[in-house]
Design an enzyme around this catalytic site. Structure first.
Site, PDB file in Angstrom:
ATOM      1  N   GLU A   1     -61.769 -65.524 -17.360  1.00 32.13           N
ATOM      2  CA  GLU A   1     -61.104 -66.386 -18.345  1.00 32.13           C
ATOM      3  C   GLU A   1     -59.816 -65.677 -18.717  1.00 32.13           C
ATOM      4  O   GLU A   1     -59.834 -64.569 -19.249  1.00 32.13           O
ATOM      5  CB  GLU A   1     -62.007 -66.600 -19.568  1.00 32.13           C
ATOM      6  CG  GLU A   1     -61.597 -67.804 -20.416  1.00 32.13           C
ATOM      7  CD  GLU A   1     -60.525 -67.477 -21.436  1.00 32.13           C
ATOM      8  OE1 GLU A   1     -59.349 -67.841 -21.186  1.00 32.13           O
ATOM      9  OE2 GLU A   1     -60.838 -66.877 -22.453  1.00 32.13           O
TER      10      GLU A   1
ATOM     11  N   GLU B   1     -46.826 -67.092 -22.005  1.00 32.93           N
ATOM     12  CA  GLU B   1     -47.805 -66.831 -23.061  1.00 32.93           C
ATOM     13  C   GLU B   1     -47.289 -65.734 -23.996  1.00 32.93           C
ATOM     14  O   GLU B   1     -46.994 -64.622 -23.555  1.00 32.93           O
ATOM     15  CB  GLU B   1     -49.149 -66.411 -22.465  1.00 32.93           C
ATOM     16  CG  GLU B   1     -50.235 -66.267 -23.514  1.00 32.93           C
ATOM     17  CD  GLU B   1     -51.595 -65.938 -22.929  1.00 32.93           C
ATOM     18  OE1 GLU B   1     -52.601 -66.425 -23.474  1.00 32.93           O
ATOM     19  OE2 GLU B   1     -51.649 -65.190 -21.942  1.00 32.93           O
TER      20      GLU B   1
ATOM     21  N   CYS C   1     -56.350 -67.050 -26.699  1.00 37.64           N
ATOM     22  CA  CYS C   1     -55.897 -67.714 -25.477  1.00 37.64           C
ATOM     23  C   CYS C   1     -55.855 -69.221 -25.668  1.00 37.64           C
ATOM     24  O   CYS C   1     -55.186 -69.929 -24.929  1.00 37.64           O
ATOM     25  CB  CYS C   1     -56.776 -67.342 -24.294  1.00 37.64           C
ATOM     26  SG  CYS C   1     -58.535 -67.521 -24.610  1.00 37.64           S
TER      27      CYS C   1
ATOM     28  N   LYS D   1     -67.217 -52.066 -20.061  1.00 35.25           N
ATOM     29  CA  LYS D   1     -65.975 -51.339 -20.365  1.00 35.25           C
ATOM     30  C   LYS D   1     -65.255 -52.117 -21.464  1.00 35.25           C
ATOM     31  O   LYS D   1     -64.530 -53.075 -21.184  1.00 35.25           O
ATOM     32  CB  LYS D   1     -65.089 -51.220 -19.136  1.00 35.25           C
ATOM     33  CG  LYS D   1     -63.919 -50.243 -19.337  1.00 35.25           C
ATOM     34  CD  LYS D   1     -62.891 -50.316 -18.229  1.00 35.25           C
ATOM     35  CE  LYS D   1     -61.794 -51.304 -18.530  1.00 35.25           C
ATOM     36  NZ  LYS D   1     -60.977 -50.961 -19.726  1.00 35.25           N
TER      37      LYS D   1
END
Length: 514
Positions: A285, A415, A319, A204
Site C-alpha cells: 500500500e 504527493e 496516504c 521492521k
C-alpha cells in the site's frame, strides 16, 4: 461466532474520559527515555547502535531509545522465524484467532496508554491517536473472525468415487514493514494478518515510531505468542531492509509506505535469489494524490468541512488525505473561501493539549519537504490560507490552502504528505472527473453531489480503490470500507476486507480416490 463490532471512539467531551487520557499521558511521560531491545526468538538483544525516538512537537524530548539491528541480527531473525514456522503453521486456526482476540482485549484495557504514546512519539492529537488504537483493535478482532471463516477452506463439487477438498495453507516467513503515520493500526493490522494465517514474521517498524511496535509485541507475548513467531527488528532500510526483502527464505513482504520505496521493494522481490524456491509475494500500500470533487449542486458546507477534515487531519500525513479539491466553477469561490476560513480556525499546537486540532509533522525531513512544496505552491498558485512553518521547538506547519492550480502543476501531481490542499476549477462534471483521474495514483477520492447521475458516473469512471460519496476521503473503517488503491497506490490489497487474509495464504487441493 460472536457478532462483529467496531471499537468505540472515546468521547473526550466527557470529563472522566478526558481525565483518564490525561492520566495515561502522565504515566507514559514518566517512562520517557526508556531503552527497548530487539526481540528475536523471545531473546532480548541490546546493541551498541540505537534509534532515538524524538517527540516531533518538542525536538529536545527523547521518547525512547531502541536497539538497532545489523545484517547479522537480521539473518538471525529470518532463521528464527523460519524455524518457528514449522510448528506455528500446524497450530489450529482457532488457537491463532484466540491469540488475536486475547491481544485485542489486552490493548483495550491499556487503550489510553497506547494512544498517549502515539501523542508523544508520532505527534497525534488525542482524537487521532484514539482512532488509531481503536483501528488496531478492530484489525485484530476482524482478522481473527475472518480466519475462523477461512479455516475449513471452500466446499468442492464431489465426484462419484473421490473426495475433493480445497483449503488454505500459510506461505512462510513474512517481512512486515509498516509506516509511521498509523504507527499502531497499520503496524498491528499487517502483523496479525500474517500471524493468524499461520505465517511467522520479522517486524521492521518505522524508525520514526518504533516504540509503539515494541509495546505491541509485548502485548502479543502477554497473550501467549510463542517465541520466534514474531521477531522485532528495528533498523534502517539501507542496512537491513533490502537484506530482509532479498533473503531467499523470505516468502512475502507486507509493506506500507511511499511510492518510491514500494516500487523498489516490488522490483527486488521479483528477483529469484540463490536457494530460493518460490516467487515472493508483495502486499503493498503506497502513496496517494487524493481528490475531492465538488459538484455545483452539492451541500457546500458539507463539502468544505469534508475537504478541511480530510486535508488537515493528522497534519495531512495520510496516504488517503485530500490533497486536491476540484470544484465546479459555479461554486468554486464559495467552497474555497469556506475551506480557507476553516483552515485558519484549526488550533495548531502541542498535541498533548486536549484542545489541539493539529500537531506537528513527523520530523525534519518531512518538515523540509512540505515547506519546499509550499514555496512551489506560491509560484504555481494563489495562497489563500496558511503558508507559514516553524521548527523552533517542533515541526509545525500551518494548514495551507492554494487556489487556481493548473491540473498538471506539481502541487496537483506530487504527493506532499502534509497539511496542504490545492484547489482547481472545473467547467463541467466530466472535466472534474478527468482532473481527478489525472495522476499516477488511485487510492481514495470523494464526490459531493446531489445529482444521482453524477454519482453513478463517478462510481464507474473515478478510478480509485476507495471512493466516497457526500463525505470526506479519509477514515476508512475496518470491515466496512476495505482499504487499498490502484496504479501507483499499490497492489489494492484491501486491508480490513474479506479477502485480505487470502493474500497471506496459498490454496491446496487434495483429492482422495474411494
Amino acid at each position: 461466532m460472536t457478532p462483529y463490532r467496531h471499537e468505540s471512539l472515546t468521547d473526550f467531551s466527557v470529563e472522566t474520559n478526558k481525565q483518564a487520557f490525561a492520566s495515561a499521558l502522565q504515566k507514559v511521560k514518566a517512562g520517557l527515555s526508556k531503552e527497548y531491545p530487539l526481540i528475536i526468538g523471545g531473546e532480548r538483544i541490546t546493541t551498541d547502535e540505537k534509534i532515538t525516538s524524538i517527540n516531533p512537537a518538542n525536538k529536545k524530548e527523547v521518547v525512547g531509545i531502541v536497539s538497532k539491528a545489523d545484517q547479522t541480527l537480521a539473518e538471525k531473525a529470518i532463521r528464527t522465524a523460519d524455524k518457528a514456522f514449522q510448528s506455528w503453521r500446524k497450530v489450529k486456526p482457532e488457537t491463532r484467532a484466540d491469540l488475536l482476540m486475547r491481544t485485542a482485549a489486552i490493548v483495550r484495557r491499556k487503550k489510553h496508554e497506547f494512544s498517549a504514546l502515539m501523542v508523544l512519539e508520532a505527534g497525534k492529537p488525542w482524537k487521532e491517536a484514539d482512532a488509531d488504537t481503536a483501528e488496531a483493535i478492530d484489525f485484530m478482532e476482524y482478522y481473527a473472525r475472518q480466519m475462523l471463516e477461512l479455516k475449513d477452506g471452500v466446499p468442492m463439487h464431489g465426484t462419484p468415487d473421490e473426495i475433493n477438498r480445497y483449503s488454505y495453507i500459510p506461505l512462510g516467513v513474512g517481512i512486515i514493514i509498516p509506516p509511521w503515520n498509523f504507527p499502531f493500526a497499520i503496524m498491528a493490522g499487517t502483523t496479525v494478518a500474517a500471524l493468524v494465517t499461520g505465517n511467522t514474521a520479522v517486524l521492521k517498524p518505522a524508525s520514526a515510531t518504533p516504540l509503539i511496535a515494541a509495546k505491541f509485541v509485548e502485548a502479543l507475548e502477554e497473550a501467549g505468542l510463542p517465541e520466534g513467531v514474531l521477531n522485532y527488528v528495528p533498523g534502517s532500510g539501507s542496512v537491513i531492509g533490502d537484506y530482509l526483502v532479498d533473503h531467499p527464505r523470505t516468502r512475502f513482504i507486507s509493506f506500507t509506505g511511499s511510492r518510491d520505496v514500494g516500487t523498489r521493494i516490488y522490483e527486488r522481490a521479483a528477483k529469484v535469489r540463490d536457494g530460493q524456491i518460490w516467487l515472493k509475494r508483495v502486499i503493498a500500500e503506497m502513496g496517494g494524490k487524493d481528490t475531492i470533487v465538488v459538484d455545483k449542486d452539492a451541500d457546500l458546507e458539507l463539502a468544505a468541512q469534508s475537504i478541511a477534515a480530510s486535508a488537515f487531519g493528522f497534519s495531512g500525513q495520510k496516504c488517503s488525505a485530500c490533497s486536491r479539491a476540484v470544484v465546479l466553477e459555479e461554486v468554486y469561490d464559495q467552497v474555497l473561501d469556506r475551506v480557507a476560513q476553516l483552515a485558519k480556525e484549526v488550533a495548531v499546537a502541542d498535541p498533548t493539549a486536549s484542545s489541539t486540532g493539529m500537531g506537528p509533522v513527523i520530523d525534519r525531513q518531512a518538515f523540509d519537504k512540505i515547506a519546499g512544496y509550499i514555496k512551489v505552491g506560491k509560484q504555481e498558485g494563489r495562497l489563500v490560507a496558511g503558508g507559514k512553518f516553524d521548527s523552533t521547538k517542533g515541526y509545525f506547519i500551518e494548514p495551507t490552502v492554494f487556489a487556481d492550480l493548473d491540473p498538471n502543476a506539481r502541487l496537483m501531481q506530487e504527493e506532499i504528505f502534509g497539511p496542504v490542499v490545492a484547489f482547481a476549477k472545473a467547467k463541467s462534471f466530466d472535466e472534474a472527473i478527468d482532473i481527478a483521474n489525472n495522476t499516477e495514483y488511485g487510492l481514495t477520492g470523494a464526490v459531493l453531489s446531489n445529482t444521482r447521475a453524477h454519482l453513478e458516473q463517478a462510481r464507474e469512471d473515478f478510478h480509485v480503490g476507495n471512493l466516497y460519496f457526500n463525505r470526506g476521503c479519509t477514515a476508512a473503517i475496518v470491515g466496512s470500507q476495505p482499504f487499498g488503491g490502484f496504479n501507483m497506490s499499490g497492489t489494492d490489497s484491501k486491508a480490513g476486507g474479506p479477502d485480505y487474509l487470502l493474500l497471506h495464504m496459498q490454496a491446496k487441493s487434495v483429492s482422495e480416490k474411494l
